[in-house]
Design a protein around this motif. Structure first.
Motif, PDB file in Angstrom:
ATOM      1  N   UNK A  19      -6.595  -3.668  -7.333  1.00 23.57           N
ATOM      2  CA  UNK A  19      -5.829  -4.810  -7.940  1.00 23.57           C
ATOM      3  C   UNK A  19      -5.176  -4.400  -9.329  1.00 23.57           C
ATOM      4  N   UNK A  22      -2.245  -2.300  -9.096  1.00 27.30           N
ATOM      5  CA  UNK A  22      -0.997  -3.068  -8.789  1.00 27.30           C
ATOM      6  C   UNK A  22      -0.819  -3.879 -10.077  1.00 27.30           C
ATOM      7  N   UNK A  49      -1.876  -0.945  -1.062  1.00 22.50           N
ATOM      8  CA  UNK A  49      -0.697  -1.580  -0.408  1.00 22.50           C
ATOM      9  C   UNK A  49      -1.160  -3.084   0.000  1.00 22.50           C
ATOM     10  N   UNK A  50      -2.353  -3.555   0.238  1.00 22.69           N
ATOM     11  CA  UNK A  50      -2.512  -4.874   0.446  1.00 22.69           C
ATOM     12  C   UNK A  50      -2.235  -5.668  -0.900  1.00 22.69           C
ATOM     13  N   UNK A  51      -2.711  -5.180  -2.026  1.00 22.60           N
ATOM     14  CA  UNK A  51      -2.509  -6.082  -3.274  1.00 22.60           C
ATOM     15  C   UNK A  51      -0.946  -6.006  -3.401  1.00 22.60           C
ATOM     16  N   UNK A  52      -0.313  -4.803  -3.264  1.00 22.15           N
ATOM     17  CA  UNK A  52       1.316  -4.956  -3.636  1.00 22.15           C
ATOM     18  C   UNK A  52       1.865  -6.047  -2.759  1.00 22.15           C
ATOM     19  N   UNK A  53       1.538  -6.088  -1.514  1.00 24.90           N
ATOM     20  CA  UNK A  53       1.862  -7.316  -0.626  1.00 24.90           C
ATOM     21  C   UNK A  53       1.552  -8.733  -1.174  1.00 24.90           C
ATOM     22  N   UNK A  54       0.324  -8.476  -1.342  1.00 24.17           N
ATOM     23  CA  UNK A  54      -0.191  -9.940  -1.688  1.00 24.17           C
ATOM     24  C   UNK A  54       0.551 -10.464  -3.085  1.00 24.17           C
ATOM     25  N   UNK A  55       0.743  -9.669  -4.188  1.00 23.87           N
ATOM     26  CA  UNK A  55       1.282  -9.951  -5.245  1.00 23.87           C
ATOM     27  C   UNK A  55       2.898 -10.088  -5.264  1.00 23.87           C
TER      28      UNK A  55
ATOM     29  N   UNK B  71       3.884   2.687   7.315  1.00 17.80           N
ATOM     30  CA  UNK B  71       2.978   1.731   6.598  1.00 17.80           C
ATOM     31  C   UNK B  71       3.709   0.463   6.945  1.00 17.80           C
ATOM     32  N   UNK B  73       4.597  -2.996   5.618  1.00 15.95           N
ATOM     33  CA  UNK B  73       4.594  -3.630   4.608  1.00 15.95           C
ATOM     34  C   UNK B  73       6.195  -4.294   4.398  1.00 15.95           C
ATOM     35  N   UNK B  77       9.035  -5.172  -1.001  1.00 14.44           N
ATOM     36  CA  UNK B  77       7.521  -5.083  -1.805  1.00 14.44           C
ATOM     37  C   UNK B  77       7.377  -3.410  -1.914  1.00 14.44           C
ATOM     38  N   UNK B  84       8.176  -0.848 -10.161  1.00 14.40           N
ATOM     39  CA  UNK B  84       7.171  -1.120 -11.133  1.00 14.40           C
ATOM     40  C   UNK B  84       6.151   0.077 -11.692  1.00 14.40           C
ATOM     41  N   UNK B  85       5.794   0.941 -10.735  1.00  7.18           N
ATOM     42  CA  UNK B  85       4.789   1.835 -10.967  1.00  7.18           C
ATOM     43  C   UNK B  85       5.552   2.811 -11.915  1.00  7.18           C
ATOM     44  N   UNK B 127       1.912 -18.562  -3.229  1.00 13.12           N
ATOM     45  CA  UNK B 127       1.347 -17.928  -4.470  1.00 13.12           C
ATOM     46  C   UNK B 127       1.444 -18.745  -5.486  1.00 13.12           C
ATOM     47  N   UNK B 146       1.670  -8.896 -14.577  1.00  9.63           N
ATOM     48  CA  UNK B 146       2.547  -8.205 -13.431  1.00  9.63           C
ATOM     49  C   UNK B 146       3.834  -8.088 -13.636  1.00  9.63           C
ATOM     50  N   UNK B 174      -8.027 -12.505 -10.221  1.00 13.84           N
ATOM     51  CA  UNK B 174      -7.683 -11.738  -9.248  1.00 13.84           C
ATOM     52  C   UNK B 174      -8.402 -12.168  -7.903  1.00 13.84           C
ATOM     53  N   UNK B 181      -5.187 -16.766  -1.250  1.00 12.06           N
ATOM     54  CA  UNK B 181      -3.932 -16.214  -0.435  1.00 12.06           C
ATOM     55  C   UNK B 181      -4.593 -15.906   0.891  1.00 12.06           C
TER      56      UNK B 181
END
Lengths: 236, 183
Positions: A19, A22, A49-55, B71, B73, B77, B84-85, B127, B146, B174, B181
């Motif tokens: 988390x 991300x 990946x899950x946190x990326x989707x979540x946020x 993946x 996703x 995202x 972002x990274x 969110x 973020x 978090x 969520x």
């Protein structure tokens, strides 16, 4: 607020690290460690990946800003070297040998049905065919070109444009920008007469391509959508 | 444009990019470039840097497109995470000279713009609800971490709290966000 988050298990530590990665709050060293973990540890990668989707709904805060016009060209140069003007078209697999026999059958049949196969033409390049397809696309066309009248007849073997969009036909002389030949009918065959001035440019090996365009076709004079099928035309 | 992009089309374009379809890649760039440039600019707060990072981002998109297929996703995202990274890594690699904060409004409005809000009301609404359950300053810290890519240290300075307090804020926030969520 309970203190459950202070009762840390290795698993919750891992999840928290994912988390934090991300969220973006870690320093350079910690981020480098996370990148190694992502590459070597599937569980950690999945947590990231899950946190990326979540946020990801927070991405709505980012405004659009038009990038400099040369960005894509610079990226393509970095990836592919200096591309030829028609560079993006070259990546398509232009001809599949296995398809030739099937294609011939389709074209000849279509031609006979349409009464296209009259008396034998006289010119050397009088009649040419192409099969149009592309890697990653199941859309396929067969095209027949009659040099005498400059007539192209092209049939969809498989695939149709999305609702609200059109297929547009192009030809490309090596090294030159694509030239539009017009839109294709949404189903069945389309007959197109190539303008007299352009006919000389269509010779053995000329590439035909179909792109997916907004309804009514590209307004820029160049393809704007993905190329869904392409192929070189050859003498029968 | 923006996140109004059709996720199915974007997924399709990424898949084709993975197969080496340069036209699909170009189309992907045209659809997503402005959004990702917005991401780079917001985090880097420096136009030449953002321009360079944006190029690196799309080099990476081309090279890693095959990983996307594996993946499950949202494609948006996935793209945003790459931008972002890269941007955050670039910021962290800078010499520890303070950012030119004068160039940037100190308190940036990190709320989604109204247009974007109507787009994905489902996820967005969710969110926001979960953020509302956090104390205001905690929610603001999460958003600016973020969106702006601030480090713990920068956040502690901006919110005028000790570093460890900021760590605790974000850890608890978090966990609460995740639990909310997933409710």
């Amino acid at each position: 607020m309970t203190d459950r988050d202070d009762n840390l298990t290795p698993e919750s530590e891992r999840d928290h690290l994912a988390a934090e990665y991300v969220l973006g709050v870690l320093d350079a060293e910690q981020r480098a460690r996370c990148r190694q973990l992502i590459a070597s540890d599937a569980d950690f990668a999945a947590r990231v990946a899950t946190w990326e989707d979540r946020l990801s709904p927070l991405n709505a805060a980012y405004a659009d800003v038009t990038p400099p016009a040369n960005t894509l060209g610079a990226v393509e140069s970095r990836l592919f070297g200096n591309p030829a003007p028609a560079g993006i078209w070259n990546s398509l697999r232009l001809w599949r040998t296995g398809a030739i026999a099937a294609l011939l059958a389709v074209v000849v049949l279509a031609g006979m049905n349409a009464g296209l196969f009259g008396p034998a033409p006289t010119g050397q390049d009088a009649r040419m065919i192409a099969t149009l397809q592309a890697d990653g696309s199941n859309i396929q066309f067969a095209a027949l070109y009659e040099a005498d009248g400059g007539a192209i007849r092209i049939s969809a073997v498989a695939g149709a444009p999305d609702e609200g969009r059109d297929f547009e036909l192009w030809f490309i002389e090596s090294g030159n920008a694509p030239v539009s030949l017009g839109l294709l009918n949404r189903a069945g065959a389309t007959s197109i007469e190539v303008p007299v001035g352009q006919r000389i440019r269509i010779t053995d090996g000329t590439i035909f391509a179909v792109s997916h365009e907004p309804l009514g076709g590209s307004t820029t004079g160049a393809p704007t959508g993905p190329v869904v099928a392409a192929g070189a035309i050859h003498k029968i | 444009m923006s996140w109004i992009m059709d996720p199915i089309e974007i997924s399709d374009l990424i898949s084709r990019t993975a197969l080496g379809d340069r036209a699909a890649f170009a189309r992907l760039y045209h659809l997503s470039g402005p959004k990702l440039f917005g991401v780079c600019l917001r985090i880097l707060k420096d136009r030449p840097d953002a321009e360079e990072v944006l190029q690196e981002v799309y080099v990476k998109v081309w090279q890693n497109a095959n990983r996307f297929a594996a993946r499950e996703s949202s494609p948006l995202a996935w793209l945003a995470a790459i931008a972002r990274n890269h941007s955050i890594d670039r910021v962290r690699a800078r010499k520890p000279v303070a950012r030119d904060i004068d160039d940037v409004p100190d308190i940036v409005d990190t709320r989604p713009d109204p247009e974007a809000e109507t787009i994905s009301l489902g996820e967005q609404g969710r969110i926001d609800e979960c953020m509302d359950e956090l104390e205001d300053d905690r929610a603001a810290a999460v958003r600016s971490a973020y969106i702006e890519g601030y480090s713990y240290k920068e956040l502690a300075e901006r919110f005028d709290v000790p570093l460890n307090t900021m760590r605790t804020w974000l850890r608890r926030s978090l966990i609460r966000l995740r639990d909310c969520l997933e409710r």
